[in-house]
Design a protein around this motif. Structure first.
Motif, short mmCIF file in Angstrom:
data_model
loop_
_atom_site.label_atom_id
_atom_site.label_comp_id
_atom_site.label_asym_id
_atom_site.label_seq_id
_atom_site.Cartn_x
_atom_site.Cartn_y
_atom_site.Cartn_z
N SER A 17 8.82 -2.11 0.67
CA SER A 17 10.14 -2.68 0.91
C SER A 17 10.55 -3.66 -0.19
CB SER A 17 10.17 -3.42 2.25
OG SER A 17 9.90 -2.53 3.30
N ALA A 18 9.60 -4.53 -0.59
CA ALA A 18 9.93 -5.59 -1.55
C ALA A 18 10.15 -5.06 -2.97
CB ALA A 18 8.82 -6.63 -1.55
N GLN A 19 9.41 -4.00 -3.34
CA GLN A 19 9.50 -3.47 -4.72
C GLN A 19 10.36 -2.20 -4.78
OE1 GLN A 19 7.82 -6.62 -5.11
NE2 GLN A 19 7.89 -5.65 -7.11
N ARG A 20 11.14 -1.99 -3.75
CA ARG A 20 12.09 -0.86 -3.68
C ARG A 20 11.45 0.50 -3.93
NH1 ARG A 20 16.76 -4.17 -6.93
NH2 ARG A 20 16.83 -5.88 -5.44
N GLY A 21 10.32 0.70 -3.27
CA GLY A 21 9.68 2.02 -3.29
C GLY A 21 9.08 2.44 -4.60
N ALA A 22 8.79 1.47 -5.50
CA ALA A 22 8.18 1.82 -6.79
C ALA A 22 7.17 0.76 -7.22
CB ALA A 22 9.26 1.98 -7.84
N PHE A 23 5.89 1.12 -7.19
CA PHE A 23 4.84 0.23 -7.70
C PHE A 23 3.59 1.08 -7.96
CE2 PHE A 23 4.23 0.17 -3.07
CZ PHE A 23 2.87 0.39 -2.95
N SER A 24 2.65 0.50 -8.68
CA SER A 24 1.37 1.19 -8.85
C SER A 24 0.26 0.17 -8.61
CB SER A 24 1.25 1.78 -10.26
OG SER A 24 1.28 0.75 -11.21
N ALA A 25 -0.93 0.65 -8.32
CA ALA A 25 -2.04 -0.26 -8.02
C ALA A 25 -3.35 0.28 -8.53
CB ALA A 25 -2.13 -0.48 -6.51
#
Length: 427
Positions: free
Chosen positions: A353-361
């Motif tokens: 929600s916070a990163q608008r559906g785009a992140f990697s880990a």
């Protein structure tokens, strides 16, 4: 190439999916990266921190919209972030790092251990530990605790409540094991299986045909015949088939010691016998060295008797990385400490929600626990498994993930990427 995501993960082995598989390993560090800043995770106000603690203790489930327009201004998000970082630990000795325990001698060495030469103090520590361990098991049995870990200096045990990981009974997974530990468990009447060894047998039935024949003949005595081999006379002595089988079995069993294949699965009422065995097991605690007299670490998602509330450490970092001829801002959020399965899932829900559906880990696994993703061999329908689990302290979406049958085998998720609200991962 798509540049809205800061890090592209090579050779991602899964197809895009709305959910990633449950990963039962413990992570020591998570590094999330995004093209959107993580300022919402910084400098929590005292009120937000307090609210996060209260929400955790009351097992409040917070649901967020698909996208939060101004994450930095969202008090709900910041409170939920604090809530997701909490875990429970026993014993609590602030001057010692109590996880991980396997291979931790160098980190613990030199730290004052008042109990290493004081037998009375050791007994008090172990007595308190037994009370805490029993309290956790009782919570697990009542489905008020979803799972917990017992981390000894030689092996780790994961206890899971009935309904999780595709099983309708309580399960306990022990890894790594040795022949000595397995013998001791058998002598206590604890029934267990070695799922990865059995998987190999199924895949190559020929290799174990003799063993099966021997078992049919009733090779049940625990006498060791390996001394014949040591003396080099095993070929000269005409032995009954059963003894040859026993020799073969002993050899195979020692070969898996300390390896992921040595993972032992205990189910149902046998898990209570395992609890008693561990409480009374002399080799559970190191007799010498930096960890001498120190009870195993108990890690749990929920409070239990004698537990101390702890929080994972979180810090955000802003870095610039070269992309073609210019530099792009990459924002990262680092989480360190014993990250349990529910925590990884809850954090990804918040980031979605916070990163608008785009992140990697990038996920750093405590390697001895990667094998906890081994299948539990029992598949049930969802309705049966979800029954009575709603009070175990987990978010319902996280619970939904953890009731699934494990699919990662003896590997764990190393890289996780979300793009357009869909996950891909690499194990």
């Amino acid at each position: 190439k798509d540049l809205h995501l800061p890090v592209s993960i090579p050779d991602v082995s899964s197809s895009p999916s709305t959910e990633f598989p449950a990963d039962w390993s413990i992570k020591t560090r998570l590094l999330f990266m995004s093209s959107q800043p993580f300022t919402w995770a910084e400098h929590l106000k005292a009120q937000e921190e307090a609210q996060g603690f209260a929400q955790h203790c009351r097992a409040t489930s917070v649901n967020f919209p698909q996208s939060i327009q101004e994450p930095k201004l969202s008090t709900e998000l910041r409170c939920a972030f604090q809530q997701s970082l909490i875990y429970w630990l026993h014993p609590s000795l602030p001057w010692l790092q109590l996880f991980p325990r396997i291979g931790a001698d160098r980190k613990i060495a030199g730290k004052t251990s008042l109990w290493s030469c004081d037998e009375t103090l050791q007994q008090v520590l172990m007595s308190e530990w037994s009370v805490s361990f029993t309290s956790l098991y009782n919570l697990l049995k009542a489905k008020l605790c979803p799972y917990f870990y017992v981390c000894t200096y030689q092996f780790t045990v994961l206890f899971r409540t009935a309904g999780l990981a595709g099983s309708d009974v309580i399960t306990a997974v022990v890894s790594p094991t040795t022949r000595g530990l397995r013998e001791a468990m058998r002598n206590e009447g604890i029934e267990f299986s070695l799922p990865l060894v059995e998987e190999t047998r199924i895949n190559s039935p020929e290799t174990d045909k003799n063993t099966e024949d021997g078992e049919e003949q009733g090779v049940s005595d625990d006498e060791s015949f390996s001394w014949l081999e040591e003396m080099g006379v095993q070929d000269k002595i005409k032995k009954p088939d059963a003894i040859s089988v026993k020799l073969c079995k002993e050899k195979n069993e020692v070969q898996v010691d300390h390896k992921p294949e040595s993972v032992a699965l205990v189910k149902g009422t046998n898990t209570f016998m395992l609890l008693n065995f561990l409480i009374n097991c002399k080799s559970l605690v190191a007799a010498a060295g930096p960890q001498a007299g120190l009870p195993p670490t108990l890690l749990s998602p929920v409070a239990f008797r004698g537990a101390t509330m702890q929080t994972l450490k979180a810090r955000s970092i802003n870095v610039k990385t070269p992309v073609h001829s210019c530099y792009n801002d990459i924002f990262s959020l680092e989480i360190t400490g014993p990250v349990m399965p529910h925590c990884l899932h809850t954090l990804t829900m918040l980031l979605k929600s916070a990163q608008r559906g785009a992140f990697s880990a990038v996920l750093y696994t405590h390697e001895p626990t990667a094998v906890f993703n081994t299948k539990t061999e029992r598949i049930l329908n969802k309705e049966t498994m979800c029954k009575d689990l709603t009070k175990c302290g987990l978010h319902l979406k996280t619970l939904d993930q953890l009731i699934q049958l494990p699919t990662l085998g003896k590997s764990s998720i190393r890289l996780l990427e979300m793009r357009d609200y869909a996950y891909t991962w690499k194990s």
